[in-house]
Design a protein around this motif. Structure first.
Motif, PDB file in Angstrom:
ATOM      1  N   ARG A 186      -9.310   5.567  -7.023  1.00 18.45           N
ATOM      2  CA  ARG A 186     -10.340   5.279  -8.018  1.00 18.45           C
ATOM      3  C   ARG A 186     -11.673   5.020  -7.325  1.00 18.45           C
ATOM      4  O   ARG A 186     -11.730   4.550  -6.187  1.00 18.45           O
ATOM      5  N   SER A 194     -12.134  -0.256  -7.285  1.00 15.69           N
ATOM      6  CA  SER A 194     -10.967  -1.018  -7.715  1.00 15.69           C
ATOM      7  C   SER A 194     -11.033  -2.422  -7.136  1.00 15.69           C
ATOM      8  O   SER A 194     -11.660  -2.667  -6.102  1.00 15.69           O
ATOM      9  N   ASP A 217      -4.917   1.379  -7.261  1.00 24.75           N
ATOM     10  CA  ASP A 217      -5.093   2.802  -6.988  1.00 24.75           C
ATOM     11  C   ASP A 217      -6.363   2.997  -6.171  1.00 24.75           C
ATOM     12  O   ASP A 217      -7.478   2.909  -6.702  1.00 24.75           O
ATOM     13  N   LYS A 218      -6.207   3.277  -4.888  1.00 22.11           N
ATOM     14  CA  LYS A 218      -7.370   3.428  -4.015  1.00 22.11           C
ATOM     15  C   LYS A 218      -8.049   4.780  -4.155  1.00 22.11           C
ATOM     16  O   LYS A 218      -9.020   5.059  -3.450  1.00 22.11           O
ATOM     17  N   PHE A 248     -11.852  -3.888 -13.800  1.00 23.04           N
ATOM     18  CA  PHE A 248     -11.807  -3.041 -12.607  1.00 23.04           C
ATOM     19  C   PHE A 248     -10.495  -3.194 -11.850  1.00 23.04           C
ATOM     20  O   PHE A 248     -10.331  -2.608 -10.784  1.00 23.04           O
ATOM     21  N   TYR A 249      -9.554  -3.961 -12.381  1.00 25.81           N
ATOM     22  CA  TYR A 249      -8.323  -4.270 -11.672  1.00 25.81           C
ATOM     23  C   TYR A 249      -7.451  -3.025 -11.526  1.00 25.81           C
ATOM     24  O   TYR A 249      -7.113  -2.350 -12.494  1.00 25.81           O
ATOM     25  N   SER A 250      -7.076  -2.709 -10.290  1.00 23.23           N
ATOM     26  CA  SER A 250      -6.213  -1.564 -10.021  1.00 23.23           C
ATOM     27  C   SER A 250      -5.775  -1.606  -8.565  1.00 23.23           C
ATOM     28  O   SER A 250      -6.495  -2.118  -7.703  1.00 23.23           O
ATOM     29  N   CYS A 282      -8.460  -6.057  -6.702  1.00 22.67           N
ATOM     30  CA  CYS A 282      -7.179  -6.744  -6.880  1.00 22.67           C
ATOM     31  C   CYS A 282      -7.015  -7.772  -5.771  1.00 22.67           C
ATOM     32  O   CYS A 282      -7.838  -7.866  -4.857  1.00 22.67           O
TER      33      CYS A 282
END
Length: 282
Positions: free
Chosen positions: A121, A124, A118-119, A114-116, A126
């Motif tokens: 998505r 996410s 990008d809000k 689930f690492y990202s 991180c």
């Protein structure tokens, strides 16, 4: 630049502070050291923010009028208030906190799916969404979930906290509408005014997790900031740690069992100013 290379390496490894804590580090990586941390008063005074009771507010005109007046005064003076009898069961609140903990304490390889940063998505995860945009970064890992206006397929949320996220969000949406009505009435408007501006459409759920830090005096779990959301409903554990700036001094806000803390946010002023001859919420 060295500091930027360190952050890129951390991001590319999909690193998080939970991994660093589990590795048993005894010194903070340089990127987490915040010079401002040493200026934080370790024992600031406590501040009692207004407590608003929502019991019978939807069915009785007398407690509703009192709640409207209290909300108006709290927003003018503090920008924060605590809610009791808000309709969200204690069991749901406890399980939401537990769901955030479960997600962060599961195997790193599962979390990294689930690492990202990008809000946009649906979900996410991180460490520090502002890793490349803020001069200082915090000792915390975070989840970010879009719950409305377009509820996604629940399968896009992590299985370990999927059910409680959707259940908690449904309660918060209902509470949010009730608060928007009180805000509207406090501004001297019809109770549905802010709702009809589509202020009740969006809901983002964020959860922050800060494991034990090897050098807590050198960093912060969350830096000072203003909240640019329309308003924020804060679910705190009973450990505390939240501080607010009031009359140019930082104060502890002690958590109340079963209560929710509301921050009206910067956008409240922007949203209300054009529709009223004077600003009630400053």
């Amino acid at each position: 630049m060295e500091w930027l290379a360190e952050r890129h390496a951390f991001s590319e490894s999909k690193g998080c502070v939970k991994e660093l804590a589990d590795a048993g580090i005894t010194k903070l990586p340089p990127m987490f050291i915040d010079p401002k941390a040493k200026f934080v008063d370790p024992r600031p005074r406590n501040l009692t923010v207004p407590v608003i009771d929502l019991k019978h507010v939807s069915t009785d005109a007398v407690p509703r009028a009192k709640a409207v007046e209290q909300v108006q005064q709290a927003c003018e003076k503090f920008g924060f208030f605590q809610l009791v009898n808000h309709g969200i069961p204690a069991s749901v609140m406890d399980e939401m906190l537990e769901g955030v903990r479960r997600f962060n304490e599961q195997d790193s390889e599962v979390k990294k799916q689930f690492y990202s940063r990008d809000k946009t998505r649906t979900f996410s995860f991180c460490s520090n969404f502002g890793l490349f945009s803020r001069p200082e970064i915090n000792w915390k890992d975070s989840i970010h979930a879009i719950m409305a206006p377009n509820p996604s397929n629940p399968e896009q949320y992590p299985p370990i906290c999927r059910h409680i996220m959707t259940e908690y969000a449904s309660y918060v949406m209902e509470l949010g509408i009730s608060l928007l009505e009180l805000f509207s009435e406090g501004l001297g408007l019809q109770k549905n005014y802010l709702k009809e501006m589509d202020c009740a459409k969006g809901l983002v759920l964020m959860g922050h997790y800060s494991p034990k830090c090897p050098e807590p005096e050198l960093t912060l779990g969350n830096s000072s900031h203003t909240d640019n959301s329309f308003f924020t409903i804060l679910l705190q554990d009973q450990i505390g740690g939240l501080q607010i700036l009031y009359e140019n001094q930082w104060f502890n806000v002690l958590p109340m069992p079963g209560a929710l803390l509301v921050n009206i946010g910067d956008l409240m002023q922007a949203s209300t100013s054009p529709c009223h001859p004077y600003e009630v919420f400053k």
